[in-house]
Write an enzyme that holds these catalytic residues in place. Sequence first.
Site, PDB file in Angstrom:
ATOM      1  N   HIS A 142       0.870  -1.178   0.000  1.00 23.41           N
ATOM      2  CA  HIS A 142       0.000   0.000   0.000  1.00 23.41           C
ATOM      3  C   HIS A 142       0.910   1.231   0.000  1.00 23.41           C
ATOM      4  O   HIS A 142       1.706   1.417   0.921  1.00 23.41           O
ATOM      5  CB  HIS A 142      -0.919  -0.003   1.227  1.00 23.41           C
ATOM      6  CG  HIS A 142      -1.908  -1.133   1.203  1.00 23.41           C
ATOM      7  ND1 HIS A 142      -2.176  -1.930   2.284  1.00 23.41           N
ATOM      8  CD2 HIS A 142      -2.680  -1.585   0.181  1.00 23.41           C
ATOM      9  CE1 HIS A 142      -3.094  -2.837   1.941  1.00 23.41           C
ATOM     10  NE2 HIS A 142      -3.407  -2.648   0.672  1.00 23.41           N
TER      11      HIS A 142
ATOM     12  N   GLU B 184       1.844   3.702   3.035  1.00 21.80           N
ATOM     13  CA  GLU B 184       2.290   3.163   4.326  1.00 21.80           C
ATOM     14  C   GLU B 184       3.814   3.278   4.391  1.00 21.80           C
ATOM     15  O   GLU B 184       4.550   2.368   4.030  1.00 21.80           O
ATOM     16  CB  GLU B 184       1.775   1.728   4.480  1.00 21.80           C
ATOM     17  CG  GLU B 184       0.243   1.736   4.488  1.00 21.80           C
ATOM     18  CD  GLU B 184      -0.397   0.362   4.519  1.00 21.80           C
ATOM     19  OE1 GLU B 184      -1.636   0.299   4.485  1.00 21.80           O
ATOM     20  OE2 GLU B 184       0.331  -0.650   4.567  1.00 21.80           O
TER      21      GLU B 184
ATOM     22  N   HIS C 194       3.151  -3.474   6.908  1.00 18.80           N
ATOM     23  CA  HIS C 194       2.075  -2.503   6.670  1.00 18.80           C
ATOM     24  C   HIS C 194       1.890  -1.608   7.887  1.00 18.80           C
ATOM     25  O   HIS C 194       2.376  -1.912   8.980  1.00 18.80           O
ATOM     26  CB  HIS C 194       0.746  -3.235   6.428  1.00 18.80           C
ATOM     27  CG  HIS C 194       0.689  -3.954   5.127  1.00 18.80           C
ATOM     28  ND1 HIS C 194      -0.112  -3.570   4.089  1.00 18.80           N
ATOM     29  CD2 HIS C 194       1.348  -5.052   4.697  1.00 18.80           C
ATOM     30  CE1 HIS C 194       0.058  -4.382   3.068  1.00 18.80           C
ATOM     31  NE2 HIS C 194       0.928  -5.309   3.417  1.00 18.80           N
TER      32      HIS C 194
ATOM     33  N   GLU D 113       1.167  -5.494  10.849  1.00 22.41           N
ATOM     34  CA  GLU D 113       0.537  -4.173  10.987  1.00 22.41           C
ATOM     35  C   GLU D 113       1.252  -3.467  12.129  1.00 22.41           C
ATOM     36  O   GLU D 113       1.189  -3.895  13.275  1.00 22.41           O
ATOM     37  CB  GLU D 113      -0.956  -4.329  11.299  1.00 22.41           C
ATOM     38  CG  GLU D 113      -1.750  -4.959  10.176  1.00 22.41           C
ATOM     39  CD  GLU D 113      -1.934  -4.047   8.955  1.00 22.41           C
ATOM     40  OE1 GLU D 113      -1.574  -2.847   9.043  1.00 22.41           O
ATOM     41  OE2 GLU D 113      -2.424  -4.537   7.925  1.00 22.41           O
TER      42      GLU D 113
HETATM   43 ZN    ZN Z   1      -1.469  -1.985   4.148  1.00 16.72          ZN
END
Ligand code: ZN
Length: 336
Positions: free
Chosen positions: A53, A56, A151, A214
């Site tokens: 992404h 990020e 991420h 994450e």
């Molecule tokens: Zn992500």
Amino acid sequence: MKQFLQMTLAGQTPKATRGHTAQLSWQWHGHGLLELQPHQPPRRDLVLSAAIHGDETAPVELLMRLLDELLSGRRTLAVRLLLILGNPPAMAAGCRYQQLDLNRLFGGRYPQGATGGAAPVEVVRARELESVLQAFWPHPSMRPRLHYDLHTAIRGSLHPRFALLPCQPRPYAAELLAWFPQAGITALVQHNRPGGTFSHYSSEQFAAASCTLELGKARPFGANDLAEFAGVAAALAAQVSGDFCADVRRAERELQVFRVSQELRKLSPDFRLAFDSEVLNFTPFPRGSLLAEDGETCYRVEAAEEYLLFPNAGVRPGLRAGLMLVPQPFSALLAS
Ligand code: ZN
């Protein structure tokens, strides 16, 4: 190769695509793709990916700092390492993706759209990343394979740092699980079905010990408080240098483990979440709570208590707009 990030953002090709230092050789495989090989025999094969992404950014900054330490010789490289910056055009534009969410496309999950036009940029990139992994892991190997896909989350979370484990038919590697507490990760989420994520792809196709990490909240480049990521940075550095000791018992003591119990799938543009949009990841809801409505379909909590993850009503119809979780014992991850 010190300008790796700048060249990636600018879409430039380096003059030299391979080179070496006193302790490693490196090879540029394409935009955002760099392989490092130690002169000594490596202990394992490690893929570190970030910016699947594009907005990020903190994980990108972590990886670039690590790369700098390796190239300058301040840090020892004990693994074959593939660094991936996932979506360079989206990184340059400061957005999550340009046309499609790259982390839903792996394993050939490309939407069958109008024929004749050019393929969406993220479809082209997903295919490129798949072939880069294929080239990195061409044959079955005795060396352990690991893939951390880094991420940051869009929303706040009751667990600021957590990991998602792909659905796989074999037990999760003890080495992978033991690493999490060192990185300050406090929760694990096991997927209950295959998906189009990068970590699912590497687990399924190459039997890698894979996870999606994450690591905190997404912020623009330069606005990240890297102190917040110090634990993860140290744990990644230890993994790269081969100097971390696996302690599965600590992981069992410290990690809260969940598995996905149900998916909130957006079926139509009428999909509505039934709670405040600011609700935090891992917020618990009691049995019977209304979670979302979509025309005639109602999503409710079915277990005694379920925990919310990644609610996002803004996805396109057909995709998941949230996950619900239930607790499960750590030992389930080690059982085949
Ligand atoms: Zn992500």
